[in-house]
Design a protein around this motif. Structure first.
Motif, PDB file in Angstrom:
ATOM      1  N   ARG A  20       0.759  -1.732   0.131  1.00  0.00           N
ATOM      2  CA  ARG A  20      -0.194   0.367   0.071  1.00  0.00           C
ATOM      3  C   ARG A  20       0.573   1.296   0.095  1.00  0.00           C
ATOM      4  NH1 ARG A  20      -5.688   0.705   3.598  1.00  0.00           N
ATOM      5  NH2 ARG A  20      -5.115  -1.563   2.902  1.00  0.00           N
ATOM      6  N   GLU A  22       1.009   5.808   0.419  1.00  0.00           N
ATOM      7  CA  GLU A  22      -0.231   6.445   0.600  1.00  0.00           C
ATOM      8  C   GLU A  22       0.412   7.767  -0.168  1.00  0.00           C
ATOM      9  OE1 GLU A  22      -2.964   5.720   2.262  1.00  0.00           O
ATOM     10  OE2 GLU A  22      -2.320   4.028   2.464  1.00  0.00           O
ATOM     11  N   TYR A  86      -7.510   9.456  -5.612  1.00  0.00           N
ATOM     12  CA  TYR A  86      -7.787   9.108  -4.042  1.00  0.00           C
ATOM     13  C   TYR A  86      -9.893   9.806  -3.910  1.00  0.00           C
ATOM     14  CZ  TYR A  86      -2.946   8.350  -4.080  1.00  0.00           C
ATOM     15  OH  TYR A  86      -1.843   7.921  -3.547  1.00  0.00           O
ATOM     16  N   LEU A 103     -10.228   0.472   7.651  1.00  0.00           N
ATOM     17  CA  LEU A 103      -9.070   1.851   7.850  1.00  0.00           C
ATOM     18  C   LEU A 103      -9.927   3.336   8.565  1.00  0.00           C
ATOM     19  CD1 LEU A 103      -6.248   1.679   4.763  1.00  0.00           C
ATOM     20  CD2 LEU A 103      -6.299   0.898   7.605  1.00  0.00           C
ATOM     21  N   THR A 107      -7.776   9.753   3.349  1.00  0.00           N
ATOM     22  CA  THR A 107      -7.825   9.644   1.868  1.00  0.00           C
ATOM     23  C   THR A 107      -7.779   7.850   1.288  1.00  0.00           C
ATOM     24  OG1 THR A 107      -7.762  12.101   2.344  1.00  0.00           O
ATOM     25  CG2 THR A 107      -6.943  10.780   0.141  1.00  0.00           C
ATOM     26  N   TYR A 108      -7.973   7.638   0.689  1.00  0.00           N
ATOM     27  CA  TYR A 108      -7.459   6.816   0.471  1.00  0.00           C
ATOM     28  C   TYR A 108      -7.733   5.935  -1.186  1.00  0.00           C
ATOM     29  CZ  TYR A 108      -8.577   4.839   4.612  1.00  0.00           C
ATOM     30  OH  TYR A 108      -8.574   5.683   6.033  1.00  0.00           O
ATOM     31  N   GLU A 110      -8.051   5.045  -4.857  1.00  0.00           N
ATOM     32  CA  GLU A 110      -9.095   4.688  -5.336  1.00  0.00           C
ATOM     33  C   GLU A 110      -8.889   4.757  -7.171  1.00  0.00           C
ATOM     34  OE1 GLU A 110     -11.956   3.176  -4.986  1.00  0.00           O
ATOM     35  OE2 GLU A 110     -12.383   2.493  -6.528  1.00  0.00           O
TER      36      GLU A 110
END
Length: 111
Positions: A20, A22, A86, A103, A107-108, A110
């Motif tokens: 992952r 970020e 994101y 989580l 902000t993730y 996508e």
């Protein structure tokens, strides 16, 4: 990952497919990665481009053929490039337990 004589204002590196990455992570250090797969199998990795705070515009990505043992090659046209965007999550559904909890707000990435 930058052209000859071109000054870049971004960082770029490769990361394994399940890592992952970020938006605010420190740049990685890998500039190459070894991939292995059977004939007709899909294998993936990440090429990460981390732009400055103001973002990047007018991005162009190109690739050459991949090369392997005994002169084996995979043409560049047989690969896909995906961009990641994101989204901001402001709450999560109730978590019913298990080994993979959400989580939470944030902000993730996508696709």
């Amino acid at each position: 990952m930058t052209g000859t004589g071109v000054q870049s204002n971004f960082s770029s590196w490769v990361a394994p497919s399940l890592t992952r990455v970020e938006k605010t992570d420190a740049p990685g250090v890998l500039s190459s990665i070894a991939l292995f797969g059977a004939r007709r199998e899909t294998v993936d990795t990440q090429v990460v481009v981390q732009g400055p705070a103001g973002g990047l515009t007018n991005i162009n990505v190109s690739a050459t053929a991949l090369t392997g043992p005994n002169g084996a090659t995979i043409a560049a046209v047989e690969r896909d490039a995906l961009s990641e965007y994101y989204i901001t999550v402001t709450g999560t559904a109730s978590y019913g337990g298990g080994s993979n909890p959400p989580l939470g707000s944030g902000t993730y990435a996508e696709r």
